[in-house]
Design a protein around this motif. Structure first.
Motif, PDB file in Angstrom:
ATOM      1  N   HIS A  54      17.556  60.358 -12.383  1.00 31.56           N
ATOM      2  CA  HIS A  54      16.015  60.551 -12.609  1.00 31.56           C
ATOM      3  C   HIS A  54      15.062  59.384 -12.074  1.00 31.56           C
ATOM      4  O   HIS A  54      13.994  59.734 -11.640  1.00 31.56           O
ATOM      5  CB  HIS A  54      15.759  60.741 -14.309  1.00 31.56           C
ATOM      6  CG  HIS A  54      16.534  61.883 -14.707  1.00 31.56           C
ATOM      7  ND1 HIS A  54      16.800  63.207 -13.861  1.00 31.56           N
ATOM      8  CD2 HIS A  54      16.914  62.147 -16.121  1.00 31.56           C
ATOM      9  CE1 HIS A  54      17.403  64.050 -14.840  1.00 31.56           C
ATOM     10  NE2 HIS A  54      17.488  63.448 -15.874  1.00 31.56           N
ATOM     11  N   TYR A  94      22.900  63.222  -8.838  1.00 30.86           N
ATOM     12  CA  TYR A  94      22.822  64.324  -9.648  1.00 30.86           C
ATOM     13  C   TYR A  94      24.328  64.998  -9.414  1.00 30.86           C
ATOM     14  O   TYR A  94      24.884  65.728 -10.078  1.00 30.86           O
ATOM     15  CB  TYR A  94      21.885  65.509  -8.943  1.00 30.86           C
ATOM     16  CG  TYR A  94      20.527  65.192  -9.984  1.00 30.86           C
ATOM     17  CD1 TYR A  94      20.275  64.939 -11.289  1.00 30.86           C
ATOM     18  CD2 TYR A  94      19.337  64.897  -9.160  1.00 30.86           C
ATOM     19  CE1 TYR A  94      19.069  64.466 -11.848  1.00 30.86           C
ATOM     20  CE2 TYR A  94      18.008  64.350  -9.490  1.00 30.86           C
ATOM     21  CZ  TYR A  94      17.876  64.466 -10.923  1.00 30.86           C
ATOM     22  OH  TYR A  94      16.897  63.884 -11.581  1.00 30.86           O
ATOM     23  N   THR A 108      17.380  68.368 -14.806  1.00 30.30           N
ATOM     24  CA  THR A 108      16.183  68.388 -14.364  1.00 30.30           C
ATOM     25  C   THR A 108      15.114  68.689 -15.690  1.00 30.30           C
ATOM     26  O   THR A 108      14.045  68.165 -16.057  1.00 30.30           O
ATOM     27  CB  THR A 108      15.534  69.200 -13.222  1.00 30.30           C
ATOM     28  OG1 THR A 108      16.423  68.779 -12.268  1.00 30.30           O
ATOM     29  CG2 THR A 108      14.290  69.059 -12.778  1.00 30.30           C
ATOM     30  N   LEU A 111      14.790  65.982 -18.181  1.00 27.28           N
ATOM     31  CA  LEU A 111      13.916  64.908 -17.696  1.00 27.28           C
ATOM     32  C   LEU A 111      12.312  65.481 -17.973  1.00 27.28           C
ATOM     33  O   LEU A 111      11.598  64.866 -18.632  1.00 27.28           O
ATOM     34  CB  LEU A 111      13.971  64.548 -16.137  1.00 27.28           C
ATOM     35  CG  LEU A 111      12.845  63.905 -15.440  1.00 27.28           C
ATOM     36  CD1 LEU A 111      12.874  62.430 -16.168  1.00 27.28           C
ATOM     37  CD2 LEU A 111      13.045  63.978 -14.133  1.00 27.28           C
ATOM     38  N   TYR A 118      13.906  57.488 -17.775  1.00 22.08           N
ATOM     39  CA  TYR A 118      14.172  57.065 -16.386  1.00 22.08           C
ATOM     40  C   TYR A 118      14.127  56.040 -16.724  1.00 22.08           C
ATOM     41  O   TYR A 118      13.147  55.312 -17.556  1.00 22.08           O
ATOM     42  CB  TYR A 118      13.393  57.814 -15.359  1.00 22.08           C
ATOM     43  CG  TYR A 118      11.983  57.903 -15.713  1.00 22.08           C
ATOM     44  CD1 TYR A 118      11.424  58.900 -16.525  1.00 22.08           C
ATOM     45  CD2 TYR A 118      11.170  57.044 -15.523  1.00 22.08           C
ATOM     46  CE1 TYR A 118      10.074  59.079 -16.669  1.00 22.08           C
ATOM     47  CE2 TYR A 118       9.839  56.889 -15.940  1.00 22.08           C
ATOM     48  CZ  TYR A 118       9.115  58.158 -16.485  1.00 22.08           C
ATOM     49  OH  TYR A 118       7.837  58.161 -17.006  1.00 22.08           O
ATOM     50  N   ARG A 296       5.817  64.945 -12.187  1.00 19.47           N
ATOM     51  CA  ARG A 296       7.313  65.717 -11.919  1.00 19.47           C
ATOM     52  C   ARG A 296       7.403  67.194 -12.569  1.00 19.47           C
ATOM     53  O   ARG A 296       7.751  68.078 -11.719  1.00 19.47           O
ATOM     54  CB  ARG A 296       8.469  64.951 -12.725  1.00 19.47           C
ATOM     55  CG  ARG A 296       8.828  63.670 -12.115  1.00 19.47           C
ATOM     56  CD  ARG A 296       8.909  63.636 -10.615  1.00 19.47           C
ATOM     57  NE  ARG A 296       9.767  64.784 -10.199  1.00 19.47           N
ATOM     58  CZ  ARG A 296       9.955  65.250  -8.946  1.00 19.47           C
ATOM     59  NH1 ARG A 296       9.058  64.745  -8.153  1.00 19.47           N
ATOM     60  NH2 ARG A 296      10.629  66.253  -8.577  1.00 19.47           N
TER      61      ARG A 296
END
Ligand SMILES: [Fe+2]
Ligand SMILES: [Fe+2]
Lengths: 325, 114
Positions: A54, A94, A108, A111, A118, A296
């Motif tokens: 991340h 990943y 993902t 995150l 992160y 993101r």
């Protein structure tokens, strides 16, 4: 909390298997995806590798900010290549995490929801072009300190991802230092920008190594498992020892009046960063946390039609091929 | 850039490796021939909707610095692998046959290098 959980889980696992596992690690052999591993080892790795991945991805944002405003076409091409490398680093990591049984999309989602973290450094803004220099020099520099020993980590896929990443990182740090040299030897205004960038990025870079090990709950087990190779304090000291003379070379002043080479210890003495600030940023209260996560989330939402469209297209082609047979 | 740092957060949900959910792109294993004359070597994996995109993505992810002259992409679900528990039985037969190794034979010094 987490250390406790590892313990209670570990106690349910076969002590003989645990011992054999630890013996393998002590003997320096690599653990591979299909090998037996303690649940705590697997979970700690997913958490660490996922967080690292991340960081590579979110880390593209502060530098991406300057791609369209780089001072020359050459600088723009270099920065673009550097940021593309970071995307690659995220993907290698990943993949390594996925061998542990978690999917990339799941990581993902964690995150995007804020469940996974992160590196806190990327919650600071990049205000001037000199920040591209400071980020490459200090932030990539600190990352290298962390990543080089991880090439010897016990988990095979993680170690191999780290080898690839380290090969590419020195370009990142050098291009940053090159920008700093240009700025530091430039006009008065450029010099001031370089100094200002160093002032703002120094302590956040020191924070990248994490709090002192005295306060870090999972250090000990992670070091025994060779998921963590050095203590946070060791790496931070190494970073300061390497960076302080470089700042001197640039003719810039590290914003720490206590920074001084200690003849006796052979290392630099330096001031600790403000850990309250660190925990605030971690909690989501840094200058750019909201902006970074929003960016993101937007990229994920805006890209949805592409992901689904390509999948639908692949299915259609497959069906057409079957029908033709 | 970036580095792992210690910070507390919850665990992530686990999924079976190699079997994507309906909306996920499948996983591909990537093999690259580094130079002419060498075999393809596994370099890592990536996600892609189909083989064509897998190769395009592999080009960007794994060969940004001239690392290869040829790329193979194989859907991960199609790879059969030996399991570590079989290690013994799978490799024992060849371990028995030490005569497969040249050092099994004593060649007199007078014969020279062989
Ligand atoms: Fe980097
Ligand atoms: Fe990186």
């Amino acid at each position: 909390m987490y250390a406790q959980m590892i313990k209670s889980e570990a106690s349910q696992e076969d002590p003989e298997a645990l011992k054999a596992f630890q013996d393998r690690i002590d003997a320096g052999s690599k653990i591979e995806p299909k090998d037996w591993m303690p649940e705590g080892y697997r979970k700690t790795l997913i958490r660490q590798i996922g967080q690292h991945a991340h960081s590579e991805i979110v880390g593209q944002l502060p530098e991406g900010n300057w791609i369209s405003r780089a001072p020359t076409l050459e600088r723009k091409a270099i920065l673009l290549a550097k940021v593309q490398d970071e995307a690659g680093h995220g993907l290698y990591l990943y993949c390594a995490a996925e061998t542990l049984g978690v999917s990339r999309d799941q990581l993902t989602r964690d995150l995007l929801s804020g469940k996974m973290k992160y590196s806190s450094i990327f919650n600071y803004p990049t205000l001037t072009w000199a920040d591209m220099g400071a980020v490459g020099w200090l932030v990539d520099g600190a990352a290298i300190m962390n990543q080089v020993p991880l090439q010897r980590t016990s988990y095979g896929p993680y170690a191999r991802a780290m080898v690839r990443i380290c090969k590419e990182e020195s370009f990142h740090q050098r291009q940053g230092f090159d920008i700093m040299m240009k700025m530091a030897n430039g006009t008065d205004a450029q010099r001031r920008m370089a100094q200002d960038a160093l002032n703002r990025f120094w302590y956040p870079s020191l924070m990248m190594f994490g709090p002192s090990d005295k306060e870090s709950v999972h250090s000990e087990q992670s070091m025994a498992w060779k998921i963590k190779m050095n203590t946070n304090d060791e790496l931070r000291q190494k970073f300061v020892d390497q960076t302080a003379p470089q700042a001197e070379y640039l003719g810039l002043t590290v914003p720490d009046e206590h920074l001084k080479f200690n003849e006796e210890s052979g290392h630099y003495d330096f001031s600790e960063p403000d850990w309250d600030e660190f925990f605030q940023v971690l909690k989501g209260n840094g200058p750019c946390n909201t902006e970074r996560l929003a960016a993101r989330n937007k990229a994920w939402d805006d890209g949805r039609w592409v992901r689904e469209g390509l999948l639908a297209h692949a299915k259609k082609k497959r069906n057409a091929a079957i029908a033709a047979e | 850039m970036s580095s792992p740092e210690s910070s507390p957060y919850n665990d992530t949900e686990a999924a079976e490796h190699g079997s994507p959910r309906k909306t996920e792109w499948p996983l591909w294993e990537i093999f690259i021939r580094g130079q002419h004359g060498l075999s393809h070597r596994h370099v890592g994996s990536l996600h892609a909707p189909d083989a064509e995109m897998a190769i395009k993505n592999a080009r960007d992810v794994y060969t940004r610095r001239n690392e290869g002259v040829s790329i193979w992409a194989v859907e991960a679900a199609h790879i059969a692998a030996s399991s570590p528990e079989e290690k013994g039985s799978l490799y024992e037969p060849s371990n028995d046959k030490v005569y497969r190794h040249p050092t099994f034979f004593d060649i007199p010094d007078e014969v020279g290098a062989m």
